[in-house]
Write a protein that holds these residues in place. Structure first.
Motif, PDB file in Angstrom:
ATOM      1  N   THR A  15       0.843  -1.128   0.098  1.00 55.32           N
ATOM      2  CA  THR A  15       0.051   0.079   0.103  1.00 55.32           C
ATOM      3  C   THR A  15       0.631   1.319   0.066  1.00 55.32           C
ATOM      4  O   THR A  15       1.933   1.173   0.885  1.00 55.32           O
ATOM      5  CB  THR A  15      -0.941   0.093   1.222  1.00 55.32           C
TER       6      THR A  15
ATOM      7  N   TYR B 139       0.370   5.674  -0.097  1.00 56.16           N
ATOM      8  CA  TYR B 139      -0.263   6.940   0.164  1.00 56.16           C
ATOM      9  C   TYR B 139      -0.187   7.971  -0.541  1.00 56.16           C
ATOM     10  O   TYR B 139       1.069   8.119  -0.860  1.00 56.16           O
ATOM     11  CB  TYR B 139      -0.549   7.146   1.830  1.00 56.16           C
TER      12      TYR B 139
ATOM     13  N   LYS C 116      -5.425   7.699   5.289  1.00 54.40           N
ATOM     14  CA  LYS C 116      -5.290   6.102   4.994  1.00 54.40           C
ATOM     15  C   LYS C 116      -6.315   5.536   3.745  1.00 54.40           C
ATOM     16  O   LYS C 116      -5.752   4.701   3.431  1.00 54.40           O
ATOM     17  CB  LYS C 116      -5.682   5.225   6.206  1.00 54.40           C
TER      18      LYS C 116
ATOM     19  N   ARG D 236      -5.137   6.109  -1.136  1.00 57.03           N
ATOM     20  CA  ARG D 236      -4.202   5.087  -1.230  1.00 57.03           C
ATOM     21  C   ARG D 236      -4.223   4.413  -2.796  1.00 57.03           C
ATOM     22  O   ARG D 236      -5.240   4.597  -3.499  1.00 57.03           O
ATOM     23  CB  ARG D 236      -4.362   3.933  -0.179  1.00 57.03           C
TER      24      ARG D 236
END
Length: 659
Positions: free
Chosen positions: A548, A550, A648, A651
């Motif tokens: 992941t 961001y 969060k 992403r």
């Protein structure tokens, strides 16, 4: 009643009163031979009958007014047998099959009579009797032997036609028309609406001394269901008219009528194509249509195509392949014709082809021929193409064709060829060609195709297939182990049809039906093959293989931390050349759906472009954008904004798949 082989002469046998007076001094045998040579077979047959069985008072014979001096000398057995055979020939050539057959059977000493009896029985539909009679028959005469072998082929073909499974789809019924049983009716062609032109016989009055008053003419008729009524003769100026007119065609604008004229000259039928033109609501005199006629040959049975570009016709002009051939000529704006062109060896044979009809909307030429294997006499054939480029002709089959002569054909445009057609045939009990209506129920259309995995190209089993018509009607089925699906009884046209494919772990796929091939070999079902459909597996994220990265608010540029993560993924890609990436982009909940869709797409593309710039093949990377879908964190807590949660959710997920 004699019917000429060209199917133009439709008239009652007759001898003019003046001629009767001059001929009465001759004996019936001499007169019979004279009429036979002139092609008046029906009259000749009755004169032979007079010779064999003289009436007590021939002048009072109202059934047959032609008479001659009585025979005085007795007839020996051989002479009687020869005359019986000649009488049979007359009735056969006049298409009176029952009378001909009974006389051939009486000619026990004539080996050729057996063959002609078989022909008569086949023409009468007595197929089993004909087959039994011809079995083991080996004539000594080479010419008859060849004809016998040809007749055996005809009988075998009839057997195959009678067993055709699609015969049940077709109905054939005679159109009712006043006087057609006695006078015949043929060559129906449209004028406008339910108004048609048709050819039939009438007795002209006053009769011209020395000529036959029973001649063919053109009539207007109204078609109502299965009846032709309100007959009215087409009024033609007398200029340029011959004794018989028929087999006409009307130009699309209605300003020209092309038709055949014919007459007997020295015992043979001479025919030519004429045209009349409408000017200020009045028809001109009949003009010989230049180019399609010449002084050394015959032309007949014109047909003008629906677009008005060509005139098809039959002719025995020089340059053909046999007797009568199919020709066509370009039409000019003034109704005249250009130089004729032979339709070619694919269409024409060394026999006779005649009565052409071209169905523009299906690209089908229909014509009648005795030069190909058929059910006997003339059969109707069709060939796809145009001008000199044609596919192989195909017999229209039973019950459109019969064991007699089937000649003229018409079908309206923008319909299936046999959906509502009209033919000319002498299959009935009447004297001549009559008009029949043909209706064929459409064949079943079976749509089939296959579904494949877009990556492996392997068939997909168990996929749900939904066929949707333009009206919204849906039909469902499932693919088999070969990825194949089938839909029965679909419409004649698949224009606007769509197929939706559903399968677990695959994206739903919508495809437009596109027919790549049609198999028409089955007589009951046409198989339509749809183009192959490829479906892709869904984009599935696996936590154990997901990286992941961001992004800042409303940004899609890669931050340093993100680049470091992507570099670690790059190393895996280099070390494992078979691995692939699936990248998905997301946003937080702020902004419109449309804007977030674009922004998430840019974030996914930014990651993909980074790998591509470092040398990873684009084919190993796929990406998708989901906008604000699927947040990992809550963005509002007790009604208050949660900035950490939003950060969060901004992403991109990089899923590493190891092959």
């Amino acid at each position: 009643m004699a019917k000429g082989a060209s199917w133009l002469v439709i008239c009652t046998a007759w001898l003019p009163a003046q001629a009767q007076t001059k001929q009465s001094a001759k004996g019936p045998l001499e007169l019979a031979k004279q009429y036979y040579a002139a092609g008046e077979y029906y009259t000749a047959a009755h004169l032979y009958e007079q010779y064999l069985n003289p009436p007590k008072d021939p002048k009072k014979d109202q059934a047959f007014p032609v008479y001659a001096n009585k025979r005085k000398a007795p007839i020996d057995k051989n002479t009687r047998s020869a005359i019986l055979y000649q009488m049979a020939e007359c009735y056969r050539l006049a298409n009176y099959w029952e009378q001909a057959d009974s006389l051939y059977k009486a000619c026990t000493g004539n080996p050729d009579a057996l063959y002609w009896s078989v022909v008569c029985e086949r023409s009468l539909g007595k197929y089993d009797e004909a087959k039994e009679k011809i079995t083991g028959y080996t004539p000594k005469d080479q010419q008859i032997s060849e004809l016998v072998e040809k007749e055996r082929g005809t009988l075998r073909f009839i057997d195959s036609q009678l067993m055709r499974p699609d015969a049940s789809l077709t109905t054939v019924r005679k159109l009712r028309m006043p006087g057609s049983y006695e006078k015949g009716s043929f060559a129906l062609v449209p004028v406008s609406g339910n108004r048609y032109l048709i050819s039939s016989t009438r007795t002209d009055s006053p009769a011209v001394a020395g000529s036959n008053p029973n001649n063919s003419h053109l009539f207007y008729a109204v078609l109502n269901k299965d009846s032709l009524g309100k007959l009215a003769a087409l009024s033609l100026p007398s200029d340029g008219l011959m004794s018989n007119q028929g087999a006409a065609t009307v130009s699309p604008d209605g300003n020209c009528i092309y038709f055949t004229q014919w007459q007997k000259v020295n015992g043979r039928t001479v025919s030519a194509i004429y045209v009349i033109k409408k000017n200020n609501g009045r028809w001109s005199g009949a003009e010989l249509l230049e180019q399609v006629n010449n002084h050394v040959s015959n032309s007949k049975q014109p047909f003008c195509t629906a677009d008005g570009k060509y005139l098809f016709f039959a002719s025995d002009r020089p340059g053909g392949l046999g007797g009568f051939d199919i020709w066509y000529a370009p039409l000019q704006g003034d109704g005249s014709a250009g130089e004729p062109v032979n339709a070619g060896a694919v269409i024409n044979t060394d026999g006779d082809e005649q009565a052409p009809f071209y169905h523009t909307s299906s690209g089908s030429l229909v014509f009648s021929t005795n030069g190909r294997q058929g059910m006997g006499g003339y059969d109707l054939f069709t060939a796809k193409g145009r001008e000199t480029t044609w596919g192989q002709p195909v017999n229209l089959g039973y019950p459109v064709n019969s064991s007699r002569d089937d000649v003229y054909f018409y079908a309206p445009e923008k319909t299936a060829l046999l959906a509502d057609a009209v033919i000319g045939s002498d299959r009935g009990a009447g004297c001549c060609l009559e008009t029949y209506r043909v209706n064929k129920t459409p064949k079943n259309n079976r749509l089939t195709g296959q579904v494949f995995d877009s990556k492996t190209h392997k068939p997909v089993t168990g996929a749900g297939i939904v066929l949707t018509t333009p009206s919204g009607k849906t039909t469902r089925t499932t693919t088999d182990e070969t990825g194949n699906y089938v839909f029965d009884s679909v419409d004649n046209t698949t224009t606007g049809f769509t197929i939706t494919v559903n399968k677990d772990a695959y994206d739903d796929t919508l495809a437009v039906v596109t027919i790549t091939k049609t198999d028409e070999s089955n007589l009951l079902t046409d198989q339509l093959f749809n183009t192959d459909i490829y479906i892709a597996k869904k984009f599935v994220l696996r936590p154990e293989n997901v990286v992941t990265v961001y992004f800042d608010f409303d940004k899609y540029n890669l931050k340093t931390e993100a680049v470091n993560k992507l570099d670690s993924v790059y190393k895996v890609l280099v070390e494992l050349p078979t691995t692939t990436l699936q990248i998905s982009g997301y946003t937080d909940g702020r902004g419109s759906d449309e804007y977030n869709k674009v922004l998430s797409d840019r974030r996914a593309r930014a990651c993909a472009d980074y790998f591509i710039q470092k040398g990873i093949a684009a084919g190993r990377i796929s990406f998708a954008s989901f906008g604000a879908c699927c947040p990992l964190e809550m963005e509002l807590i007790n009604g208050r904004d949660n900035p950490d949660g939003r950060s969060k959710n901004r992403r991109a997920l990089i899923n590493i798949t190891k092959e």
